[in-house]
Write a protein that holds these residues in place. Structure first.
Motif, short mmCIF file in Angstrom:
data_model
loop_
_atom_site.label_atom_id
_atom_site.label_comp_id
_atom_site.label_asym_id
_atom_site.label_seq_id
_atom_site.Cartn_x
_atom_site.Cartn_y
_atom_site.Cartn_z
N LEU A 252 -4.06 -8.92 10.39
CA LEU A 252 -5.31 -8.16 10.21
C LEU A 252 -5.38 -6.97 11.17
O LEU A 252 -5.94 -5.93 10.83
CB LEU A 252 -6.52 -9.09 10.41
CG LEU A 252 -6.70 -10.14 9.32
CD1 LEU A 252 -7.83 -11.10 9.68
CD2 LEU A 252 -6.97 -9.49 7.96
N ALA B 230 -3.28 -4.20 9.65
CA ALA B 230 -3.87 -3.55 8.48
C ALA B 230 -5.37 -3.84 8.46
O ALA B 230 -5.83 -4.76 7.77
CB ALA B 230 -3.22 -4.04 7.20
N PRO B 231 -6.16 -3.08 9.22
CA PRO B 231 -7.60 -3.37 9.36
C PRO B 231 -8.38 -3.35 8.05
O PRO B 231 -9.44 -3.97 7.96
CB PRO B 231 -8.09 -2.25 10.30
CG PRO B 231 -6.85 -1.80 11.02
CD PRO B 231 -5.73 -1.95 10.05
N THR B 232 -7.89 -2.63 7.04
CA THR B 232 -8.63 -2.57 5.77
C THR B 232 -8.33 -3.77 4.87
O THR B 232 -8.96 -3.93 3.82
CB THR B 232 -8.27 -1.28 5.01
OG1 THR B 232 -6.86 -1.27 4.72
CG2 THR B 232 -8.63 -0.05 5.83
N LEU B 233 -7.41 -4.61 5.26
CA LEU B 233 -7.02 -5.77 4.45
C LEU B 233 -8.08 -6.87 4.58
O LEU B 233 -8.52 -7.19 5.69
CB LEU B 233 -5.66 -6.29 4.92
CG LEU B 233 -4.87 -7.20 3.99
CD1 LEU B 233 -4.40 -6.43 2.76
CD2 LEU B 233 -3.66 -7.78 4.73
N ARG B 234 -8.51 -7.43 3.44
CA ARG B 234 -9.44 -8.55 3.49
C ARG B 234 -8.71 -9.81 3.94
O ARG B 234 -7.50 -9.96 3.74
CB ARG B 234 -10.06 -8.81 2.11
CG ARG B 234 -10.89 -7.66 1.57
CD ARG B 234 -11.81 -8.16 0.44
NE ARG B 234 -11.11 -9.03 -0.50
CZ ARG B 234 -10.50 -8.61 -1.60
NH1 ARG B 234 -10.49 -7.32 -1.90
NH2 ARG B 234 -9.90 -9.46 -2.42
N GLU C 77 -6.89 -11.63 1.19
CA GLU C 77 -5.66 -10.94 0.80
C GLU C 77 -4.55 -11.23 1.81
O GLU C 77 -3.40 -11.48 1.42
CB GLU C 77 -5.91 -9.43 0.73
CG GLU C 77 -6.84 -9.01 -0.41
CD GLU C 77 -7.18 -7.53 -0.35
OE1 GLU C 77 -7.34 -6.92 -1.43
OE2 GLU C 77 -7.30 -6.98 0.77
N PRO D 123 0.83 -1.22 0.00
CA PRO D 123 0.00 0.00 0.00
C PRO D 123 0.86 1.26 0.00
O PRO D 123 1.97 1.27 0.54
CB PRO D 123 -0.79 -0.13 1.31
CG PRO D 123 -0.77 -1.58 1.63
CD PRO D 123 0.53 -2.11 1.12
N ASP E 256 1.21 -2.61 6.21
CA ASP E 256 0.97 -1.28 6.77
C ASP E 256 2.30 -0.54 6.78
O ASP E 256 2.92 -0.34 7.83
CB ASP E 256 0.40 -1.38 8.19
CG ASP E 256 0.09 -0.01 8.77
OD1 ASP E 256 -0.25 0.91 8.00
OD2 ASP E 256 0.21 0.15 10.01
#
Length: 535
Positions: A403, A406-410, A413, A307, A451
């Motif tokens: 997770l 990086a809370p936005t990571l599915r 992924e 990212p 992240d």
């Protein structure tokens, strides 16, 4: 010396390899390669007699003395480094017990007796201590540490003591499982040169491309349950493997085209009386064919996009007139140092020159005695060392740890990225507190990548990574839109990433505004690995 014939091994219904053949002659240098979990270490255990094959045979010359260096160290008790290197740390006593047991049983003619006797004689040699000290020095030990208790050392230093003992014995067949994992660059270069002149044969598992390129004469690849032999070093193997795939794939395509044409003819004319016999003949021709299986393409590195980090200032980091010392040992005096945004800079220089200290100063992990530490505008700094286990939550699973970073990571992924760093399937649910040192290092690396800071400082990031994973990391960092400063002894890794080189020696940090090739040319080092340690 060693011959493996038609070996087969499976675990829980999964076949690791079958029909595996391997022959090693005296003095040969052989590498065993393949992805993690392919069965490389299993073949080692079968050769050593620690595990049985499902089928096949392992034939070893009864006079062949075999020595093995595992990845993990055994318990060292209260013994000193020198006692381990000379075999006085229990090995001599164990060999003596083995010899007496075999003598009492009247089995002094068996290979186990010859091997135990040879090892016992090697460790009883009057010159064993001098030889052990020579090996320890080559592997990086200072004289004043020879009598230190081994349990006070890190795992890497303990492994060096075990390696020194192995070299003291001088086996006819030296079996090495990831021997460079615990070596710094200077000891790695010494070991590499030692093996070039070693009289015995060497069978190794390694993830160090350069190490294999310098040493091995043949490569055996565990691929799709087969053990495939290639002539030459690792680079030769990569080229031959690709050529083999392209040739086999073309043969498969040609045969499929032929089958299609024959089948179309048969389908078209099978109900035409005048052509029915010809149609039947075409079908029989298909049946008689020796069918070519569609070959699997060589595995490629996992690609993922780091990212985009928050944008920092043009001047990422600066050290102004820095003085730093460990007690009376002055490392830097009046050091000025600056890193620009989006540079990818490698720090090189001899051991003890202060590379890791400089990285820690840049990270703010160390406080200088004098001078100014000046992060740039909006600097978000991440420091990746080999000692970051404390940063993991022991009550988290591997997946949860990523997770949370990086809370936005599915989840899919996260699992994909973890898979590329050797956390596969159910392994993502392992608790971080039970992970090995290497696993913790890899997990911390994943956390950085999902992240990312805008200034990434990395000390030997490729340790404990297999070759394919190193390639994945290279691809990710090549597209990283932040600033990277790293230390590495992996020449391939440096070649692929570094846009600037800083040579650290004698309290100075000299910048070369160019890539690794430019540095080699301007420094006059000649040899790539020698350049890493040049004064």
């Amino acid at each position: 010396m060693l011959t493996i014939r038609k070996l087969k091994k499976s675990y829980g219904g999964r076949i690791l390899f079958e029909g595996a053949d391997l022959q090693i002659n005296y003095g040969e240098r052989v590498a065993l390669v393949g992805p993690n979990g392919a069965g490389k270490s299993t073949i080692f255990r079968i050769i050593l007699g620690d595990e049985e094959a499902d089928k096949g045979t392992v034939e070893r010359d009864e006079w062949t003395l075999t020595g093995f260096l595992p990845q993990e160290s055994e318990d060292v008790g209260d013994y000193t480094v020198l006692e381990i290197a000379t075999g006085r740390a229990g090995m001599l006593q164990n060999l003596e017990t083995t010899l007496k047991s075999l003598e009492d049983a009247g089995t002094v003619e068996v290979p186990q007796y010859y091997e135990a006797q040879a090892k016992f004689d090697a460790l009883n040699d009057p010159k064993v201590e001098a030889k052990a000290k020579e090996m320890l020095r080559g592997l990086g030990y200072e004289e004043d540490r020879f009598e230190s208790p081994a349990k006070e050392m890190s795992g890497g230093w303990i492994m060096r003591a075990h390696l020194a003992r192995l070299l003291v014995i001088e086996p006819d067949l030296l079996m090495l499982d990831e021997p460079t994992n615990h070596l710094d660059l200077m000891s790695l270069l010494w070991f590499q040169d030692y093996l070039k002149n070693y009289s015995g044969a060497v069978l190794m598992i390694s993830h160090d491309r350069q190490f294999m390129d310098e040493l091995v004469e043949s490569v055996h690849d565990i691929d799709e349950r087969k053990l495939i032999a290639y002539t030459g070093n690792y680079s030769d193997y990569l080229k031959q493997r690709q050529e083999n795939y392209e040739r086999q794939n073309q043969a498969y395509k040609n045969q499929q085209k032929q089958i299609k044409e024959l089948q179309e003819f048969a389908n078209k004319f099978r109900n035409v009386s005048s052509k029915a016999s010809q149609a039947q003949s075409k079908l029989k021709e298909i049946d008689r064919m020796d069918k070519i299986e569609k070959p699997m393409a060589p595995k490629k590195p996992f690609r993922f996009q780091i990212p985009e980090p928050p944008r920092g200032g043009q001047k990422a980091l600066a050290l102004n007139t820095i003085d730093f010392a460990y007690g009376e040992n002055k490392v830097y005096e009046g050091l000025d140092f600056e890193i620009e945004r989006e540079e990818r800079t490698v720090l090189v220089g001899p051991n003890g020159s202060g590379k890791s200290t400089l990285l820690k100063l840049l990270a703010g992990e160390l406080t200088p005695q004098k001078g100014e530490y000046k992060p740039g505008h909006n600097a978000k700094i991440g420091y990746f060392s080999q000692h970051r286990a404390a940063s993991l939550n022991p009550n988290n699973s591997v997946l949860s740890e990523v997770l949370e970073a990086a809370p936005t990571l599915r989840e899919d992924e996260a699992r994909g990225i973890l898979g590329s760093f050797m956390f596969r399937k159910e392994e993502v649910y392992k608790m971080t507190k039970v992970l090995s040192g290497g696993e913790k290092s890899r997990l911390n690396l994943v956390k950085f990548l999902v992240d990312p800071p805008n200034i990434l400082l990395m000390d030997e990031p490729t340790t404990h990574l297999d070759i394919l994973t190193v390639e994945s990391l290279i691809l990710a960092l090549a597209n990283y839109q932040g600033t990277l400063v790293f230390i590495s002894h992996d020449v391939h890794f440096i070649n692929e990433l570094a846009t600037d080189v800083i040579h650290v020696a004698n309290g100075n940090a000299k910048r070369y505004h160019g890539d690794w090739t430019y540095f080699i040319e301007k420094s006059g080092a000649g040899d790539e690995r020698a350049a890493l340690t040049a004064d």
